[in-house]
Scaffold this motif. Structure first.
Motif, PDB file in Angstrom:
ATOM      1  N   ALA A  52      59.044  50.826  34.296  1.00  0.00           N
ATOM      2  CA  ALA A  52      60.094  51.733  33.823  1.00  0.00           C
ATOM      3  C   ALA A  52      59.816  52.199  32.403  1.00  0.00           C
ATOM      4  O   ALA A  52      59.977  53.389  32.085  1.00  0.00           O
ATOM      5  N   VAL A  53      59.393  51.295  31.544  1.00  0.00           N
ATOM      6  CA  VAL A  53      59.074  51.665  30.153  1.00  0.00           C
ATOM      7  C   VAL A  53      57.906  52.638  30.122  1.00  0.00           C
ATOM      8  O   VAL A  53      57.942  53.658  29.424  1.00  0.00           O
ATOM      9  N   SER A  54      56.871  52.353  30.899  1.00  0.00           N
ATOM     10  CA  SER A  54      55.701  53.235  30.962  1.00  0.00           C
ATOM     11  C   SER A  54      56.077  54.613  31.488  1.00  0.00           C
ATOM     12  O   SER A  54      55.645  55.638  30.943  1.00  0.00           O
ATOM     13  N   ASP A  55      56.881  54.645  32.542  1.00  0.00           N
ATOM     14  CA  ASP A  55      57.305  55.918  33.122  1.00  0.00           C
ATOM     15  C   ASP A  55      58.167  56.708  32.135  1.00  0.00           C
ATOM     16  O   ASP A  55      58.030  57.922  32.011  1.00  0.00           O
ATOM     17  N   PHE A  56      59.022  56.019  31.422  1.00  0.00           N
ATOM     18  CA  PHE A  56      59.888  56.684  30.447  1.00  0.00           C
ATOM     19  C   PHE A  56      59.082  57.258  29.281  1.00  0.00           C
ATOM     20  O   PHE A  56      59.300  58.389  28.862  1.00  0.00           O
ATOM     21  N   ARG A  57      58.152  56.478  28.784  1.00  0.00           N
ATOM     22  CA  ARG A  57      57.371  56.905  27.609  1.00  0.00           C
ATOM     23  C   ARG A  57      56.291  57.928  27.937  1.00  0.00           C
ATOM     24  O   ARG A  57      56.106  58.894  27.224  1.00  0.00           O
ATOM     25  N   LYS A  58      55.529  57.670  29.004  1.00  0.00           N
ATOM     26  CA  LYS A  58      54.342  58.480  29.294  1.00  0.00           C
ATOM     27  C   LYS A  58      54.434  59.296  30.571  1.00  0.00           C
ATOM     28  O   LYS A  58      53.509  60.028  30.902  1.00  0.00           O
ATOM     29  N   ARG A  59      55.537  59.141  31.309  1.00  0.00           N
ATOM     30  CA  ARG A  59      55.720  59.819  32.606  1.00  0.00           C
ATOM     31  C   ARG A  59      54.606  59.447  33.582  1.00  0.00           C
ATOM     32  O   ARG A  59      54.158  60.248  34.387  1.00  0.00           O
ATOM     33  N   LYS A  60      54.160  58.200  33.483  1.00  0.00           N
ATOM     34  CA  LYS A  60      53.098  57.695  34.352  1.00  0.00           C
ATOM     35  C   LYS A  60      53.294  56.201  34.547  1.00  0.00           C
ATOM     36  O   LYS A  60      53.607  55.490  33.602  1.00  0.00           O
TER      37      LYS A  60
ATOM     38  N   GLY B 209      58.462  66.952  43.257  1.00  0.00           N
ATOM     39  CA  GLY B 209      59.780  66.447  42.888  1.00  0.00           C
ATOM     40  C   GLY B 209      59.793  64.991  42.466  1.00  0.00           C
ATOM     41  O   GLY B 209      60.741  64.528  41.844  1.00  0.00           O
ATOM     42  N   ILE B 210      58.746  64.251  42.806  1.00  0.00           N
ATOM     43  CA  ILE B 210      58.670  62.829  42.480  1.00  0.00           C
ATOM     44  C   ILE B 210      57.200  62.497  42.248  1.00  0.00           C
ATOM     45  O   ILE B 210      56.324  63.062  42.893  1.00  0.00           O
ATOM     46  N   GLY B 211      56.942  61.611  41.312  1.00  0.00           N
ATOM     47  CA  GLY B 211      55.567  61.264  40.983  1.00  0.00           C
ATOM     48  C   GLY B 211      54.957  60.293  41.975  1.00  0.00           C
ATOM     49  O   GLY B 211      55.663  59.556  42.675  1.00  0.00           O
ATOM     50  N   ALA B 212      53.631  60.265  42.021  1.00  0.00           N
ATOM     51  CA  ALA B 212      52.926  59.361  42.932  1.00  0.00           C
ATOM     52  C   ALA B 212      53.216  57.907  42.594  1.00  0.00           C
ATOM     53  O   ALA B 212      53.387  57.077  43.490  1.00  0.00           O
ATOM     54  N   GLY B 213      53.286  57.579  41.306  1.00  0.00           N
ATOM     55  CA  GLY B 213      53.593  56.210  40.907  1.00  0.00           C
ATOM     56  C   GLY B 213      54.971  55.784  41.360  1.00  0.00           C
ATOM     57  O   GLY B 213      55.177  54.637  41.763  1.00  0.00           O
ATOM     58  N   ASP B 214      55.915  56.717  41.293  1.00  0.00           N
ATOM     59  CA  ASP B 214      57.269  56.418  41.759  1.00  0.00           C
ATOM     60  C   ASP B 214      57.284  56.122  43.254  1.00  0.00           C
ATOM     61  O   ASP B 214      57.949  55.191  43.707  1.00  0.00           O
ATOM     62  N   VAL B 215      56.549  56.896  44.019  1.00  0.00           N
ATOM     63  CA  VAL B 215      56.478  56.686  45.471  1.00  0.00           C
ATOM     64  C   VAL B 215      55.857  55.323  45.773  1.00  0.00           C
ATOM     65  O   VAL B 215      56.370  54.558  46.590  1.00  0.00           O
ATOM     66  N   LYS B 216      54.768  55.000  45.095  1.00  0.00           N
ATOM     67  CA  LYS B 216      54.106  53.710  45.318  1.00  0.00           C
ATOM     68  C   LYS B 216      55.003  52.552  44.893  1.00  0.00           C
ATOM     69  O   LYS B 216      55.044  51.517  45.554  1.00  0.00           O
ATOM     70  N   LEU B 217      55.726  52.725  43.799  1.00  0.00           N
ATOM     71  CA  LEU B 217      56.636  51.675  43.333  1.00  0.00           C
ATOM     72  C   LEU B 217      57.780  51.472  44.327  1.00  0.00           C
ATOM     73  O   LEU B 217      58.153  50.333  44.625  1.00  0.00           O
ATOM     74  N   LEU B 218      58.318  52.554  44.861  1.00  0.00           N
ATOM     75  CA  LEU B 218      59.363  52.443  45.886  1.00  0.00           C
ATOM     76  C   LEU B 218      58.838  51.722  47.131  1.00  0.00           C
ATOM     77  O   LEU B 218      59.539  50.898  47.724  1.00  0.00           O
ATOM     78  N   ALA B 219      57.611  52.027  47.509  1.00  0.00           N
ATOM     79  CA  ALA B 219      57.016  51.370  48.678  1.00  0.00           C
ATOM     80  C   ALA B 219      56.838  49.876  48.423  1.00  0.00           C
ATOM     81  O   ALA B 219      57.153  49.048  49.285  1.00  0.00           O
ATOM     82  N   ALA B 220      56.354  49.532  47.243  1.00  0.00           N
ATOM     83  CA  ALA B 220      56.176  48.115  46.909  1.00  0.00           C
ATOM     84  C   ALA B 220      57.516  47.393  46.907  1.00  0.00           C
ATOM     85  O   ALA B 220      57.630  46.274  47.422  1.00  0.00           O
ATOM     86  N   MET B 221      58.529  48.031  46.354  1.00  0.00           N
ATOM     87  CA  MET B 221      59.858  47.413  46.323  1.00  0.00           C
ATOM     88  C   MET B 221      60.382  47.151  47.735  1.00  0.00           C
ATOM     89  O   MET B 221      61.015  46.127  47.995  1.00  0.00           O
TER      90      MET B 221
END
Length: 173
Positions: free
Chosen positions: A15-23, A73-85
């Motif tokens: 979350a911190v990485s996504d907030f700061r760097k959008r990645k 509309g959504i980043g690849a990292g977000d999709v992978k994180l949702l899948a892992a969750m």
């Protein structure tokens, strides 16, 4: 329930990485997969015969959210994180987490559009995009890289996960 606090080990840095760097770096995704598979096996007592269930839990978010990634509309990292969750949680639990993620994200996005006076132009662009997609098929991204500010979803996923834990603790679920 206590073991699910392990999710914060990867979710907070992501979350911190996504907030700061959008990645979201793949190291957080790999850690997420290791932790969530471990939680599923040790907390739920899953065995080798349950591997198809774990794989289904991993794959459905990738399939469901992939079109949102394709249109920007959504980043690849977000999709992978949702899948892992989703690996560590039952379907109904992940739906609660997604509700706690996407509802505040939508409210925040709407507020930002209204505050910056871009709501009507964004709505018009969305309808034009939908019309083109209907005529031509899926041939273009909604938002090209660098066009507009992408919403970091991982901080909202962190909020949605916290909402889920609190709802469980308070007996709402």
């Amino acid at each position: 329930m206590k073991t699910y606090f392990l999710v914060y080990i990867f979710l907070v840095p992501a979350a911190v990485s996504d907030f700061r760097k959008r990645k979201i770096k793949n190291v957080w995704i790999l850690l997420a997969l290791a932790i969530t598979f471990s939680l599923a096996v040790f907390s739920e007592g899953m065995r080798g015969k349950d591997l198809p269930v774990l794989l289904l839990r991993l794959i459905w978010p990738l399939l469901f959210f992939y079109p949102f990634f394709l249109c920007g509309g959504i980043g690849a990292g977000d999709v992978k994180l949702l899948a892992a969750m989703s690996v560590a949680f039952r379907f109904k639990d992940i739906l609660v987490i997604l509700f706690g993620t996407f509802l505040p994200a939508a409210v925040f996005s709407l507020g930002r559009l209204v505050r910056t006076k871009q709501f009507s132009s964004s709505l018009l662009r969305l309808f034009q995009y939908a019309g083109r997609q209907q005529k031509e098929g899926f041939s273009e991204r909604y938002a090209e890289p660098g066009q507009g500010e992408r919403l970091p979803l991982a901080p909202f996923l962190l909020a949605g996960y916290t909402f889920f834990l609190l709802a469980e603790k308070w007996g709402i679920l």
